[in-house]
Write a protein that holds these residues in place. Structure first.
Motif, short mmCIF file in Angstrom:
data_model
loop_
_atom_site.label_atom_id
_atom_site.label_comp_id
_atom_site.label_asym_id
_atom_site.label_seq_id
_atom_site.Cartn_x
_atom_site.Cartn_y
_atom_site.Cartn_z
N SER A 94 0.83 -1.21 0.00
CA SER A 94 0.00 0.00 0.00
C SER A 94 0.86 1.26 0.00
CB SER A 94 -0.94 0.01 1.20
OG SER A 94 -1.84 -1.07 1.13
N TYR A 146 2.04 1.70 -3.48
CA TYR A 146 0.84 2.03 -4.26
C TYR A 146 0.52 3.51 -4.11
CZ TYR A 146 -3.75 0.91 -6.26
OH TYR A 146 -4.85 0.83 -7.06
N THR A 147 0.66 4.02 -2.87
CA THR A 147 0.40 5.45 -2.64
C THR A 147 1.40 6.32 -3.38
OG1 THR A 147 -0.43 4.89 -0.43
CG2 THR A 147 0.10 7.20 -0.85
N PHE A 173 0.31 6.97 -6.89
CA PHE A 173 -0.69 8.03 -6.95
C PHE A 173 -0.02 9.41 -6.83
CE2 PHE A 173 -3.49 4.59 -6.55
CZ PHE A 173 -4.78 5.01 -6.77
N GLY A 194 -9.28 4.58 -9.05
CA GLY A 194 -8.58 5.43 -8.09
C GLY A 194 -7.66 6.44 -8.74
N MET A 226 -7.37 6.98 -2.39
CA MET A 226 -6.87 5.72 -1.86
C MET A 226 -7.97 4.93 -1.16
SD MET A 226 -3.74 5.46 -2.76
CE MET A 226 -3.25 4.10 -1.75
N ASP A 270 -10.15 3.36 -3.70
CA ASP A 270 -9.49 2.15 -4.20
C ASP A 270 -9.68 0.99 -3.21
OD1 ASP A 270 -7.25 0.79 -5.93
OD2 ASP A 270 -6.57 0.64 -3.84
N SER A 271 -9.48 1.26 -1.93
CA SER A 271 -9.63 0.22 -0.91
C SER A 271 -11.07 -0.28 -0.85
CB SER A 271 -9.21 0.75 0.46
OG SER A 271 -7.83 1.02 0.49
N LYS A 314 -3.67 3.69 5.69
CA LYS A 314 -3.51 4.54 4.50
C LYS A 314 -3.51 6.01 4.88
CE LYS A 314 -4.85 1.49 0.76
NZ LYS A 314 -5.64 1.28 -0.46
N VAL A 358 -0.42 8.35 3.80
CA VAL A 358 -0.66 9.58 3.04
C VAL A 358 -0.17 10.79 3.81
CG1 VAL A 358 -2.46 11.08 2.09
CG2 VAL A 358 -2.55 8.62 1.69
#
Length: 476
Positions: free
Chosen positions: A71, A74-75, A78, A151, A183, A186-187, A210, A214
């Motif tokens: 995650s 993944y962030t 973004f 997302g 995010m 997306d989750s 998350k 973030v």
């Protein structure tokens, strides 16, 4: 846990700084490293997710937060796409999203290849590792791709929405809000599609870790963008992005349009009155011109109709003339070829006509021709065509008939004209006709040729005694 936490924070910080460094190179037209890093982050996120690498952060003995490595990376993906959107615009961000989608499909292909093709070839000791990393769950993959696409696009559009509608918040807060909401979206999609049975607990855990990730990444991201603003690469004032420049330009255009409309409205009543008077006068003039034109067109149509009639009609008899025959030959030929219909062809000539003119004068001769024309009209149908071919010669085209019908009509004409009593000075005379016949296209597939064949038959009738009907045959 302390060392693991330090390692995790250090590693995440290094990757974040590397992302900013490669983005700085991208701004200087070295785009390759940044795109490669985004693709690498997709593969790294996949690998750490398959291995379930995570950090358990114990806030108390009863409250433990699991922070997933996947995650975190993944962030960062973004963050990279938002960076490109803010500094380069919509098209560049869209292209990077397409690269991300391509990377996901590459991961899918890699899973399928390794699991179904390469797995049987691996040594036995590698089977467990291969299953852990490359064992595909196709529904899970599908949900993952859908949530990622949703997302990524939402992050860009939501940030744009915030910038448009919230004017007083710092850019860092806007970045945090766009990242955290996208995010969590997306989750929500991923957890709802793959872990519905434990949705509440799993999604709650996602919200917490998350938010932490973030929050951690947004701080250096804000400083990085402020640095761009200071060195002149970017102005983050409202309206500085390409899409916002367009919106600002649109607002200016609308304001100018409103100003022009207000100015026009002040003079509208005066303009309407002037134009109304002008339109009334123009309408009256137009009506007069239309009436004049209609009258002229009606007269012209009548004149054209008369000219067409005169051009195609014999003045003495009222029958069609030779010019009309030349015009309809192609039409009749095409109709016959298309439908298979046959036409009877009659060629007529008044016997000893010259003696009528010599004995009684041309007035009586003209009357004889008129009476023969009237006889032709009486003995033929409306669908047949009667033509004065020249002098005392006539041609008749009988529509859709056979040889027997042709002979019957020819005999009816001969008898009908022979019985006509024609005034001539102080006496009454009677005249006869000779008729030659042919049939089109039976005798020949050229209508003019068939008329010549009927003329040959007419010549035979005159040579063999006149006042008779002779059909064409090959011996003539």
């Amino acid at each position: 846990m302390g060392l693991q936490f330090i390692y995790f924070v250090s590693f995440l910080s290094c990757v974040t700084l590397l992302l900013f460094f490669f983005h700085d190179l991208r701004i200087k037209n070295f785009r390759g490293p940044f795109v490669s890093l985004i693709v690498f982050l997709w593969f790294f996120s996949y690998l750490t997710g398959q291995l379930a690498l995570s950090l358990n952060l114990a806030l108390s003995t009863d409250f433990i937060i699991k922070i997933r490595y996947s995650s975190s990376f993944y962030t960062l993906i973004f963050v990279g796409i938002l960076l490109v959107y803010i500094t380069e615009g919509t098209r560049a961000a869209r292209n990077l999203i397409l690269v991300s989608i391509g990377a996901q499909f590459m991961i899918v292909v890699m899973q399928i290849f390794v699991h179904h093709l390469a797995y049987p070839l691996l040594p036995t000791e590698y089977h467990s590792a291969a299953l852990a990393i490359f064992n595909p769950s196709y529904f899970r993959i599908f949900i993952s791709i859908i949530s990622a696409i949703a997302g990524l696009f939402f992050a860009v559009f939501f940030y744009q929405f915030l910038v448009n509608n919230i004017k007083n918040l710092p850019n860092g807060i806007l970045l945090f809000l766009s990242l955290i909401v996208s995010m969590l979206l997306d989750s929500f999609i991923f957890v709802a599609g793959t872990r519905w049975g434990s949705f509440a607990s799993t999604f709650s855990s996602h919200i917490i870790f998350k938010t932490l990730i973030v929050s951690f990444i947004t701080i250096p991201l804000s400083f990085y963008l402020n640095r761009f603003q200071r060195i002149g690469h970017l102005s983050l004032n409202r309206g500085s992005l390409d899409i916002f420049r367009m919106l600002a330009s649109l607002e200016e255009d609308l304001e100018q349009a409103n100003k022009e409309l207000r100015e026009y409205a002040l003079n509208l009543e005066k303009n309407v009155k002037e134009r109304t008077q002008h339109l009334i006068k123009a309408n009256i003039k137009l009506e007069q011109e239309i009436k004049l034109r209609e009258t002229t067109e009606d007269k012209l149509k009548v004149a054209i109709s008369k000219l067409e009639y005169l051009a195609n009609t014999d003045a003495l008899t009222g029958l069609y003339n030779r010019k009309y025959l030349e015009e309809v030959i192609n039409i009749i030929t095409a109709q016959s070829k298309r439908t298979g219909l046959t036409y009877g062809v009659l060629m007529l000539d008044i016997d000893h006509f010259k003696s009528v003119n010599d004995t009684y004068g041309h007035d009586v001769g003209d009357n004889v021709i008129r009476i023969l024309a009237q006889t032709l009209k009486e003995k033929t149908r409306n669908s047949d065509i009667c033509i004065r071919y020249g002098g005392e010669e006539f041609v008749i085209l009988l529509y859709n008939c056979d040889l027997n019908y042709i002979n019957q009509i020819a005999q009816n004409i001969r008898h009908g004209f022979m019985n006509k009593k024609i005034p001539a000075a102080t006496t009454i005379i009677q005249k006869t006709v000779s008729i030659g016949t042919a049939i089109f296209p039976t005798n020949y597939n050229d209508l003019m040729k068939c008329i010549k064949y009927a003329d040959l038959a007419l010549y035979e009738a005159k040579e063999t005694g006149r006042n008779k009907v002779v059909p064409f045959n090959e011996t003539l």
